[in-house]
Design a protein around this motif. Structure first.
Motif, PDB file in Angstrom:
ATOM      1  N   ARG A 266       0.867  -1.183   0.000  1.00 49.15           N
ATOM      2  CA  ARG A 266       0.000   0.000   0.000  1.00 49.15           C
ATOM      3  C   ARG A 266       0.899   1.227   0.000  1.00 49.15           C
ATOM      4  O   ARG A 266       1.992   1.202   0.577  1.00 49.15           O
ATOM      5  N   VAL A 267       0.451   2.268  -0.603  1.00 50.15           N
ATOM      6  CA  VAL A 267       1.193   3.520  -0.526  1.00 50.15           C
ATOM      7  C   VAL A 267       0.362   4.458   0.346  1.00 50.15           C
ATOM      8  O   VAL A 267       0.642   4.622   1.532  1.00 50.15           O
ATOM      9  N   ASN A 268      -0.723   4.974  -0.233  1.00 46.24           N
ATOM     10  CA  ASN A 268      -1.579   5.878   0.537  1.00 46.24           C
ATOM     11  C   ASN A 268      -3.037   5.445   0.527  1.00 46.24           C
ATOM     12  O   ASN A 268      -3.872   6.101   1.123  1.00 46.24           O
ATOM     13  N   GLU A 269      -3.330   4.373  -0.211  1.00 43.79           N
ATOM     14  CA  GLU A 269      -4.740   4.051  -0.510  1.00 43.79           C
ATOM     15  C   GLU A 269      -5.546   3.641   0.703  1.00 43.79           C
ATOM     16  O   GLU A 269      -6.776   3.712   0.678  1.00 43.79           O
ATOM     17  N   ILE A 270      -4.882   3.141   1.732  1.00 45.62           N
ATOM     18  CA  ILE A 270      -5.617   2.752   2.942  1.00 45.62           C
ATOM     19  C   ILE A 270      -4.919   3.410   4.127  1.00 45.62           C
ATOM     20  O   ILE A 270      -3.724   3.176   4.360  1.00 45.62           O
ATOM     21  N   SER A 271      -5.675   4.215   4.854  1.00 48.95           N
ATOM     22  CA  SER A 271      -5.122   4.864   6.036  1.00 48.95           C
ATOM     23  C   SER A 271      -4.713   3.781   7.050  1.00 48.95           C
ATOM     24  O   SER A 271      -5.443   2.793   7.232  1.00 48.95           O
TER      25      SER A 271
END
Ligand code: NCD
Length: 305
Positions: A266-271
């Motif tokens: 994941r990069v930013n897609e899931i907090s």
């Protein structure tokens, strides 16, 4: 030689068999611990990887086998101009089975056609990623108890995301599957994937740009990373990368028994705040990937517990 290039290389019955083996491995790991003593897996990774390569390696070790290979194209003779076919012929002399990741679509298939041992596609460009789909299927089966009658949201980079393409192919063979394709205009699912899996009416789909609007109807939400390495220019990537961020507010719109998946990284897609929500299943998915790869290696080598 008869490896797995596409998830459709495996019949639904064979998938059932792999799912059953993976479940059995989780219950009786000792039964499997020495089955591949003396056997070798080669991991030929021409593209970055953490989970896929290490889970193949862990899978082989947990079956009592050994691993050799490389993790970047630069350290192999590909950097001298060697062809995939010659690499495959060569590695067939050293290993009993090969897992290959390559930036070029179809490269693992070419390798399989030239190798004298089975070659498993561990991700080829923006095309397919069948063993991630094996991890996904086990996760869906374990979390939902079924592989039919599901509304599945696929969110993010549906254009270049190979995990999405393979998952659609696999799910198109089960009954009553509805896909909600959530992406920006530029990253919509390619027409060739739609033609292959949606035209015969086996499964249905709708397209939307709004994750918020889709949330409430989903049984599964499959988030994906925007595939930076497949973009032609950085500007487009920067503009699109944070289109969807799954956070606590959006999770509040989801069903109580929603299952959130992501092939990772994941990069930013899931907090990270979503991680503690019991509906977040992406780290379970990682573990399931190891069990399914163990089951697949055993099957391709014709070894039974
Ligand atoms: C995926 C891949 O390589 O396609 N990662 C993985 O194997 N779990 C997804 C991604 O890189 O975004």
């Amino acid at each position: 030689m008869n490896g797995v290039n596409d998830i459709l290389d495996l019949s639904v019955e064979e998938l059932d068999e792999l799912l059953a083996t993976a479940e059995d491995i989780t219950v009786n790991p000792q039964k499997y611990a020495n089955l591949l003593r003396g056997k070798k897996l080669a991991t030929l990774f021409f593209e970055p990887s953490t989970r896929t390569r290490l889970s193949f390696e862990a899978a082989m070790y947990e079956l009592g086998g050994n691993v050799l290979g490389f993790s970047e194209a630069q350290s192999s003779s590909a950097s001298k101009g060697e062809s995939v076919a010659d690499t495959a012929r060569t590695v067939s002399c050293y290993a009993d089975i090969i897992a290959m990741r390559h930036p070029k679509e179809g490269a693992p298939k070419v390798a399989d056609m030239n190798a004298s041992v089975p070659v498993i596609n561990a991700g080829d460009g923006g095309h397919n990623h069948p063993t991630q789909t094996l991890a996904d299927l086990l996760t869906i089966k374990r979390e939902k108890g079924r592989l039919n009658n599901l509304t599945i949201g696929l969110c993010g980079d549906l254009k270049f995301g190979r995990t999405v393409h393979s998952l659609i192919a696999a799910m198109s063979r089960y009954e009553n599957i509805h896909f909600v394709l959530i992406s920006p205009e530029e990253l919509r699912l390619p027409e060739y994937v739609k033609d292959d899996y949606f035209t015969n009416g086996a499964c249905t789909y709708e397209e939307t740009r709004s994750l918020e609007n889709a949330m409430g109807k989903l049984d599964i939400l499959y988030m994906t990373r925007v595939q930076r390495e497949r973009f032609f220019n950085e500007e487009d990537y920067v503009r699109l990368k944070d289109t969807y961020i799954l956070d606590e507010e959006k999770m509040a719109l989801g069903k109580e028994d929603l299952v959130v998946m992501h092939p990772l990284p994941r990069v930013n897609e899931i907090s990270v705040k979503v991680d503690k929500d019991p509906r977040a299943c992406y780290f379970k998915q990682v573990l399931n990937g190891k069990y399914m790869r163990m089951a697949l290696i055993l099957k391709l080598l014709g070894v039974k517990a």
